[in-house]
Design a protein around this motif. Structure first.
Motif, PDB file in Angstrom:
ATOM      1  N   PHE A   1      10.796   1.806   8.995  1.00 33.32           N
ATOM      2  CA  PHE A   1      10.531   0.693   8.016  1.00 33.32           C
ATOM      3  C   PHE A   1      10.229  -0.744   8.979  1.00 33.32           C
ATOM      4  N   ASP A   2      11.044  -0.923   9.960  1.00 32.97           N
ATOM      5  CA  ASP A   2      10.832  -1.979  10.872  1.00 32.97           C
ATOM      6  C   ASP A   2       9.581  -1.896  11.662  1.00 32.97           C
ATOM      7  N   GLU A   3       9.197  -0.704  12.263  1.00 30.89           N
ATOM      8  CA  GLU A   3       7.961  -0.775  13.206  1.00 30.89           C
ATOM      9  C   GLU A   3       6.728  -0.580  12.091  1.00 30.89           C
ATOM     10  N   ARG A   4       6.754   0.153  11.297  1.00 30.86           N
ATOM     11  CA  ARG A   4       5.661   0.147  10.373  1.00 30.86           C
ATOM     12  C   ARG A   4       5.322  -0.750   9.220  1.00 30.86           C
ATOM     13  N   ASP A   5       6.199  -1.918   9.364  1.00 29.49           N
ATOM     14  CA  ASP A   5       6.098  -3.020   8.649  1.00 29.49           C
ATOM     15  C   ASP A   5       6.079  -2.232   6.836  1.00 29.49           C
ATOM     16  N   ALA A   6       7.095  -1.330   6.819  1.00 32.73           N
ATOM     17  CA  ALA A   6       7.172  -0.805   5.119  1.00 32.73           C
ATOM     18  C   ALA A   6       7.846  -2.041   4.219  1.00 32.73           C
ATOM     19  N   SER A   7       7.605  -1.655   3.152  1.00 33.61           N
ATOM     20  CA  SER A   7       8.478  -2.743   1.946  1.00 33.61           C
ATOM     21  C   SER A   7       9.465  -1.720   1.373  1.00 33.61           C
ATOM     22  N   GLU A   8       9.293  -0.393   1.567  1.00 26.22           N
ATOM     23  CA  GLU A   8      10.214   0.637   0.992  1.00 26.22           C
ATOM     24  C   GLU A   8       9.823   1.820   1.718  1.00 26.22           C
ATOM     25  N   ILE A   9      10.868   2.645   2.147  1.00 26.33           N
ATOM     26  CA  ILE A   9      10.867   4.005   2.583  1.00 26.33           C
ATOM     27  C   ILE A   9      12.188   4.884   2.154  1.00 26.33           C
TER      28      ILE A   9
ATOM     29  N   VAL B   1      18.301   8.956   0.616  1.00 20.31           N
ATOM     30  CA  VAL B   1      18.402   8.219   1.563  1.00 20.31           C
ATOM     31  C   VAL B   1      17.304   7.151   1.593  1.00 20.31           C
ATOM     32  N   GLY B   2      17.587   5.949   1.822  1.00 21.30           N
ATOM     33  CA  GLY B   2      16.264   5.067   1.771  1.00 21.30           C
ATOM     34  C   GLY B   2      16.731   3.634   2.303  1.00 21.30           C
ATOM     35  N   VAL B   3      15.676   2.915   2.665  1.00 24.23           N
ATOM     36  CA  VAL B   3      15.638   1.605   3.131  1.00 24.23           C
ATOM     37  C   VAL B   3      14.526   0.729   2.265  1.00 24.23           C
ATOM     38  N   THR B   4      14.984  -0.321   1.823  1.00 26.59           N
ATOM     39  CA  THR B   4      14.345  -1.454   1.226  1.00 26.59           C
ATOM     40  C   THR B   4      14.692  -2.806   1.568  1.00 26.59           C
ATOM     41  N   MET B   5      14.017  -3.907   0.926  1.00 25.15           N
ATOM     42  CA  MET B   5      14.234  -5.006   1.123  1.00 25.15           C
ATOM     43  C   MET B   5      15.035  -5.632  -0.043  1.00 25.15           C
TER      44      MET B   5
ATOM     45  N   MET C   1       0.719  -1.154  -0.127  1.00 21.37           N
ATOM     46  CA  MET C   1       0.029   0.083   0.037  1.00 21.37           C
ATOM     47  C   MET C   1       0.847   1.256  -0.021  1.00 21.37           C
ATOM     48  N   LYS C   2       0.572   2.088  -0.958  1.00 21.33           N
ATOM     49  CA  LYS C   2       1.569   3.413  -1.004  1.00 21.33           C
ATOM     50  C   LYS C   2       0.670   4.608   0.073  1.00 21.33           C
ATOM     51  N   LEU C   3       1.586   5.305   0.451  1.00 22.74           N
ATOM     52  CA  LEU C   3       1.102   6.465   0.908  1.00 22.74           C
ATOM     53  C   LEU C   3       1.402   7.655   0.221  1.00 22.74           C
ATOM     54  N   HIS C   4       0.624   8.690   0.098  1.00 20.23           N
ATOM     55  CA  HIS C   4       0.696   9.862  -0.399  1.00 20.23           C
ATOM     56  C   HIS C   4       1.862  10.575   0.430  1.00 20.23           C
ATOM     57  N   GLU C   5       2.672  11.426  -0.549  1.00 21.40           N
ATOM     58  CA  GLU C   5       3.742  12.324   0.025  1.00 21.40           C
ATOM     59  C   GLU C   5       3.562  12.932   1.443  1.00 21.40           C
ATOM     60  N   HIS C   6       2.377  13.547   1.367  1.00 22.62           N
ATOM     61  CA  HIS C   6       1.840  14.465   2.648  1.00 22.62           C
ATOM     62  C   HIS C   6       1.681  13.479   3.764  1.00 22.62           C
ATOM     63  N   GLN C   7       1.285  12.179   3.584  1.00 26.52           N
ATOM     64  CA  GLN C   7       0.838  11.214   4.768  1.00 26.52           C
ATOM     65  C   GLN C   7       2.475  10.842   5.447  1.00 26.52           C
ATOM     66  N   ALA C   8       3.129  10.458   4.408  1.00 26.57           N
ATOM     67  CA  ALA C   8       4.382  10.007   4.676  1.00 26.57           C
ATOM     68  C   ALA C   8       5.042  11.031   5.481  1.00 26.57           C
ATOM     69  N   LYS C   9       5.147  12.305   4.982  1.00 28.03           N
ATOM     70  CA  LYS C   9       5.933  13.359   5.597  1.00 28.03           C
ATOM     71  C   LYS C   9       5.439  13.863   7.234  1.00 28.03           C
TER      72      LYS C   9
END
Length: 382
Positions: free
Chosen positions: A180-188, A102-106, A1-9
């Motif tokens: 990334f870890d706490e929110r179960d992200a697949s990409e951040i 700067v980013g984190v992914t699997m 599920m993708k978040l919008h930019e304003h939500q992620a910010k």
């Protein structure tokens, strides 16, 4: 599920990552109210789940109120890569002197998360990885222990981030990993992290995608999902309770068991075809479930042929055959050619039940896949 930019910010800001002042707006008047509060220059940014917004005209920098009104009128309601822009983020302009990524992914090859830093900010990271992979510093993280402070510092130093900004950038990287870890992200990711003329480090963009299978653990994030961006076929699959992923090819694939479906996808690719989907009907599939699966695949306009791969264990071949017959007999003309391969429990009974006026039957998976690919070529020629 993708978040919008304003939500992620907002999530980034709550976690302590510096972001520019901003307001969300859905009308020209709201944009003008926002710029009156924020001041100029101000960025007006379309909030849609697509990349390359700036190149497509979805991001404009307004230097005064008149420009803000003009840009708001242009962007709100515009068609941006197939999506209508209904909201924009009005954000304080950043006077920057440098851009970082700067980013984190699997990293699925390594089976671990990977943190990445690059001084090539503001450019698609995929392009950087392809053209100048040495420009990306990578640090793999053991999820059992999380990202250690020395790892964040090492990634920043390996990327040749100027020393005076290393602490701030490594802090952003550490926070991104925690999210990334706490929110179960697949990409951040943040692209770009901007270094301002006042020597501040600011997240000028925000990308955060959440693992949909983990949304039950993230109820507050699940509420942020924008249903306008949900694929109609995947929504339909949810209603049918089918494991389905839409792909970009033209060979529809149905099987019982994830491994069997993946094998079929691999063979379609091996023999020169392009898979249109992953669809697992599961073990013990009854006739109704088979009918639903065919209805779902037929609903994809890209599908030109279908391969049905069933290996009976819990699933009975005669039940599957009955479901195929019932589904296809409802059509005056079968909409897409269907190739069936049946093996395992009650396969012989199933082969006797199958109406060969409605389907092609092949004894092996390899032959079934090649027949399905040949069917797509015939459709293309027609």
């Amino acid at each position: 599920m993708k978040l919008h930019e304003h939500q992620a910010k907002q999530i980034f800001a709550d976690a302590g990552i510096p972001v520019p002042e901003s307001r969300l707006a859905s009308s020209v008047s709201e944009v003008l109210d926002a710029v009156d509060e924020i001041g100029f220059p101000a960025a007006i940014k379309a909030q849609v789940h697509v990349g390359g917004r700036g190149k497509a005209g979805g991001i404009k920098i307004a230097g005064d109120r008149e420009e803000a009104e003009t840009y708001a009128e242009e962007i709100l309601g515009m068609d941006l890569k197939g999506y209508t822009v209904e909201k924009v983020l009005v954000e304080a302009g950043v006077d920057f002197v440098d851009e970082l990524y700067v980013g984190v992914t699997m990293d699925r090859g390594e089976g671990r998360p990977v943190a990445m830093v690059s001084t090539e900010g503001g450019v698609d990271i995929e392009q950087v990885a392809e053209e100048t992979p040495e420009a990306i510093a990578r640090e793999h993280v053991d999820p059992s222990f999380g990202m250690q402070p020395y790892q964040a510092r090492k990634a920043v130093y390996d990327a040749d981030v100027p020393r005076e900004f290393a602490r701030d950038v490594s802090g952003i990287l550490s926070t991104l990993y925690d999210l990334f870890d706490e929110r179960d992200a697949s990409e951040i990711e943040v692209n770009p992290v901007m270094i301002t003329s006042d020597d501040e480090v600011v997240a000028a963009d925000a990308v955060m995608n959440i693992d949909e299978d983990a949304l039950f653990r993230q109820p507050e994030l699940a509420e942020l999902e924008d249903e306008a961006y949900e694929d109609d076929l995947e929504r339909k699959a949810g209603e049918y309770d089918l494991d389905y992923v839409r792909l970009s090819g033209n060979v529809g694939i149905i099987g019982n068991g994830a491994g069997l479906v993946m094998t079929t996808l691999d063979l379609v690719d091996y023999y020169g075809g392009e898979p249109a989907n992953f669809l697992d009907i599961g073990g013990g599939a009854k006739a109704e479930r088979v009918r639903n699966a065919l209805d779902l695949v037929f609903s994809d306009p890209n599908v030109e042929s279908v391969v049905f791969n069933i290996f009976g264990g819990i699933t009975r071949g005669d039940e599957v055959a009955r479901g195929i017959n019932e589904a296809l007999s409802a059509f005056e003309t079968v909409p897409k050619p269907v190739v069936v391969r049946l093996a395992g429990t009650n396969a012989e009974e199933g082969m006797e039940i199958l109406d060969t006026d409605l389907v092609d039957v092949e004894p092996t998976l390899e032959e079934a896949v090649q027949r399905a690919i040949a069917n797509t070529e015939e459709v293309t020629e027609e």
